[in-house]
Design an enzyme around this catalytic site. Structure first.
Site, PDB file in Angstrom:
ATOM      1  N   THR A 117       0.849  -1.185   0.000  1.00  0.00           N
ATOM      2  CA  THR A 117       0.000   0.000   0.000  1.00  0.00           C
ATOM      3  C   THR A 117       0.888   1.240   0.000  1.00  0.00           C
ATOM      4  O   THR A 117       1.974   1.238   0.570  1.00  0.00           O
ATOM      5  CB  THR A 117      -0.937   0.027   1.219  1.00  0.00           C
ATOM      6  OG1 THR A 117      -0.175  -0.139   2.424  1.00  0.00           O
ATOM      7  CG2 THR A 117      -1.967  -1.086   1.142  1.00  0.00           C
ATOM      8  N   ASP A 118       0.404   2.301  -0.644  1.00  0.00           N
ATOM      9  CA  ASP A 118       1.175   3.527  -0.786  1.00  0.00           C
ATOM     10  C   ASP A 118       1.166   4.342   0.503  1.00  0.00           C
ATOM     11  O   ASP A 118       0.474   4.015   1.467  1.00  0.00           O
ATOM     12  CB  ASP A 118       0.594   4.385  -1.911  1.00  0.00           C
ATOM     13  CG  ASP A 118       0.798   3.782  -3.279  1.00  0.00           C
ATOM     14  OD1 ASP A 118       1.632   2.873  -3.399  1.00  0.00           O
ATOM     15  OD2 ASP A 118       0.117   4.214  -4.225  1.00  0.00           O
ATOM     16  N   ARG A 119       1.879   5.435   0.446  1.00  0.00           N
ATOM     17  CA  ARG A 119       1.930   6.362   1.565  1.00  0.00           C
ATOM     18  C   ARG A 119       0.525   6.842   1.930  1.00  0.00           C
ATOM     19  O   ARG A 119      -0.249   7.268   1.084  1.00  0.00           O
ATOM     20  CB  ARG A 119       2.787   7.576   1.181  1.00  0.00           C
ATOM     21  CG  ARG A 119       2.839   8.669   2.235  1.00  0.00           C
ATOM     22  CD  ARG A 119       3.765   9.789   1.827  1.00  0.00           C
ATOM     23  NE  ARG A 119       3.357  10.438   0.588  1.00  0.00           N
ATOM     24  CZ  ARG A 119       4.062  11.376  -0.019  1.00  0.00           C
ATOM     25  NH1 ARG A 119       5.234  11.746   0.464  1.00  0.00           N
ATOM     26  NH2 ARG A 119       3.617  11.930  -1.125  1.00  0.00           N
ATOM     27  N   HIS A 429      -1.657   2.661  -8.168  1.00  0.00           N
ATOM     28  CA  HIS A 429      -2.634   3.754  -8.256  1.00  0.00           C
ATOM     29  C   HIS A 429      -3.916   3.364  -8.978  1.00  0.00           C
ATOM     30  O   HIS A 429      -4.768   4.229  -9.214  1.00  0.00           O
ATOM     31  CB  HIS A 429      -2.048   4.986  -8.955  1.00  0.00           C
ATOM     32  CG  HIS A 429      -0.775   5.490  -8.363  1.00  0.00           C
ATOM     33  ND1 HIS A 429      -0.515   5.467  -7.009  1.00  0.00           N
ATOM     34  CD2 HIS A 429       0.328   6.031  -8.937  1.00  0.00           C
ATOM     35  CE1 HIS A 429       0.679   5.973  -6.781  1.00  0.00           C
ATOM     36  NE2 HIS A 429       1.222   6.310  -7.928  1.00  0.00           N
ATOM     37  N   GLY A 586      -2.178   0.962  -3.818  1.00  0.00           N
ATOM     38  CA  GLY A 586      -2.080   1.474  -2.473  1.00  0.00           C
ATOM     39  C   GLY A 586      -2.396   2.916  -2.434  1.00  0.00           C
ATOM     40  O   GLY A 586      -2.467   3.567  -3.428  1.00  0.00           O
TER      41      GLY A 586
END
Length: 586
Positions: A117-119, A429, A586
């Site tokens: 998962t991203d920030r 994304h 993420g």
């Protein structure tokens, strides 16, 4: 030599031997962190400490966990940055689940994540697989004691030796929470608001466009007559005209969106903003019960516009053309002093407060679901990630379902929708761009078949929605669990979150939902994102008009859509560093 023998020989020549792979890994480590520099998540022990600990048996396990991603640079280990896996690995070492000999490198424990998962992205359920020391029956409690309240380990399950959290995951379910005002049409005086009806008329679709926007056609008219005009009339004609121009007629070069990085606390603390109302526990899939206060109530009976309420205090938004955000970014921390800046700020807050009174009606909600249905099946999602060409086979992904909860919920006077997407796997994304595309189609009065254009070879501009509303609900391991039930191996169970549902729900309410609602209430992240898209001049988003891709293509030199210019004009919310097109959502 036969064809198969030749192929094997060629593969052997290409494959580096073990020593070469080790040398390459050492070189990468030197470049990444410098000679002798340990990653932030690593712990170094002396030879004497390692020998004194002795060797303990390790078992292959699946660790089920949840976390709030706020303040973290994503899930994946990062040499220099604070990440979920970094904190988790340090806790494993501190709790004795990872030996001191392996404390400096997670690869020694064969750590594999199910979903990156991203920030800023959250997860109610995620899984990592690795080899751990689990002889202590209280190991889960000891690990959680070493973690912040933002990260919880739900349980640890022994698996077979070949288990991989990434390879054996059948599918993943994500949730995205979004305010319903994101489905309002662009303001009529914004660039998109002006262009959409003109292009609909040119395409001989003005009647269809007006029908698709029918249930919200009065929103901006009422806002103008009851709030904006009375406010501007009290300022004088010259100042009033300047403010109106600054508010809607924004040049691209003056737009700056950095809601995740620009702190507005100094200004907000100086304003008489109403106190934050504590978020009540809610379930986004069902309406809240009648016993809850007005801050969390069902809004299914909302086929009408809410009455216009008078504005309270004013707030500052990143992206102000007045340059106020830039002043704060430069560290002055001063509230605007000129009459122009003060008035512009107040008017922005009036509009934001008005948007938050919007309650989506059943017809528009049904359209949201109808647009989301267009995602089901196997499609080419090259426009929904980064650095993917339409001919890349990996751009094809399977979406099992994408649904909106039938009953919105109201938190802190803002109405929210819960969107849930179930897919085999997702690219970087992808979900956030899918949410943006669905919202833009609805709010721009765009024909639903436009979604099919996004699956074609044409490269379209699809900005990614804020990370604030995204969370991984859970990964699904049905095939592996079915095999484990059939094998009935003692001591090895299913990888499932069912027995932790009560703890997970409490965690989601406290650490994820409340954080999302609180951050949006304070920062107006979704308003900033969509209002800024509406103001960007240029052809990039005009494919959302009734004229379709033609409108975007014909205004671009060379006949191709310039997908980069919007991203150059608008630094998208929560941009990520080190993006990888092959990474997970993420």
């Amino acid at each position: 030599m036969g064809r198969s023998d030749w192929s094997r020989k060629l593969a052997d020549k290409k494959a580096p031997d073990k020593r070469a792979r080790t040398d390459q890994a050492n070189k990468r480590r030197k470049v990444d962190g410098g000679e002798g520099n340990l990653p932030v998540y690593a712990t170094s022990f002396s030879k004497e400490e390692i020998e004194a600990e002795g060797r303990k048996p390790k078992k292959k396990v699946a660790v089920m966990l949840g976390y709030s991603g706020s303040g973290y640079k994503g899930m994946q280990l990062n040499h220099h940055e604070k990440t979920i896996e970094g904190d988790l690995f340090s806790a494993f070492v501190a709790a004795g689940a990872i030996s001191k000999a392996n404390a400096d490198d997670p690869k020694k424990s064969s750590l594999v994540r199910c979903a990156r998962t991203d920030r800023g992205v959250h997860a109610a359920g995620n899984v990592i697989s690795l080899k751990m020391i689990i002889e202590d029956p209280a190991i889960v409690e000891k690990i959680n004691e070493k973690l912040s309240s933002q990260i919880r380990v739900w349980g640890i399950e022994r698996t077979n030796g070949g288990f991989s959290a990434y390879q054996l995951c059948d599918s993943r379910i994500y949730e995205y929470l979004i305010p319903t005002y994101c489905f309002l049409p662009p303001h009529p005086e914004s660039f998109l608001g002006k262009e959409l009806p003109k292009l609909a008329e040119e395409a001989k679709d003005l009647t269809g466009y007006q029908e698709r926007q029918g249930e919200v056609s009065s929103f901006w008219k009422e806002t103008e007559e009851k709030l904006v005009k009375p406010f501007l009339e009290g300022l004088g004609s010259e100042l009033s005209e300047s403010i109106r121009k600054a508010l809607y007629d924004v040049e691209p070069s003056s737009i700056e969106i950095q809601p995740d990085t620009v702190s507005m606390s100094d200004v907000r603390n100086s304003e008489a903003k109403p106190a934050h109302t504590e978020v009540q526990p809610i379930n986004p899939q069902v309406p809240c019960g009648p016993d809850l206060p007005n801050t969390a109530q069902s809004s299914d009976e909302s086929d009408h516009q809410s009455p216009v309420s008078a504005p309270g205090s004013s707030t500052v938004r990143a992206g102000d053309s007045s340059g106020e955000a830039q002043k704060l970014k430069e560290g002055t921390g001063r509230a605007p002093s000129s009459p122009f800046e003060s008035a512009l700020k107040q008017l922005k807050h009036i509009i934001i407060a008005r948007k938050k009174t919007y309650r989506i009606d059943s017809k528009r909600l049904a359209r949201v679901q109808s647009v989301l249905n267009q995602y089901a099946g196997t499609h080419n999602f090259h426009n929904f990630t980064i650095s993917k060409l339409s001919r890349d086979p990996s751009a094809k992904r399977v979406i099992k379902s994408f649904t909106v909860a039938p009953k919105p919920i109201i938190i802190n006077e803002t109405e929210w929708l819960s969107l849930k997407v179930h897919g085999q796997s997702f690219m970087m994304h992808q979900i956030r761009k899918m949410v943006t595309m669905a919202a833009l189609i609805v709010r721009c009065g765009c024909p639903e078949e436009r979604m099919n254009d996004s699956y074609g070879h044409e490269k379209l501009t699809v900005p990614k929605a804020p990370s604030l509303g995204l969370l991984l609900e859970r990964p699904v391991f049905d095939s592996y669990n079915s095999k484990m039930r059939g094998d009935d191996v003692e001591g090895k169970g299913e990888v499932s979150f069912e027995k932790y549902e009560k703890e997970i729900e409490e965690f989601k309410q406290r650490e994820i939902y409340e954080r999302i609602f609180r951050d949006e209430d304070a920062q107006d992240t979704f308003h900033t994102f969509f209002a800024s898209l509406d103001s960007v001049r240029g052809p990039n988003l005009l494919y959302l008009s009734s004229l379709g891709v033609t409108a975007a293509r014909r205004q671009t030199a060379g006949g191709e859509i310039d997908t980069k210019s919007v991203e150059q004009i608008i630094p998208e919310v929560s941009d990520d560093e080190g993006e990888d097109a092959n990474g997970q959502e993420g």
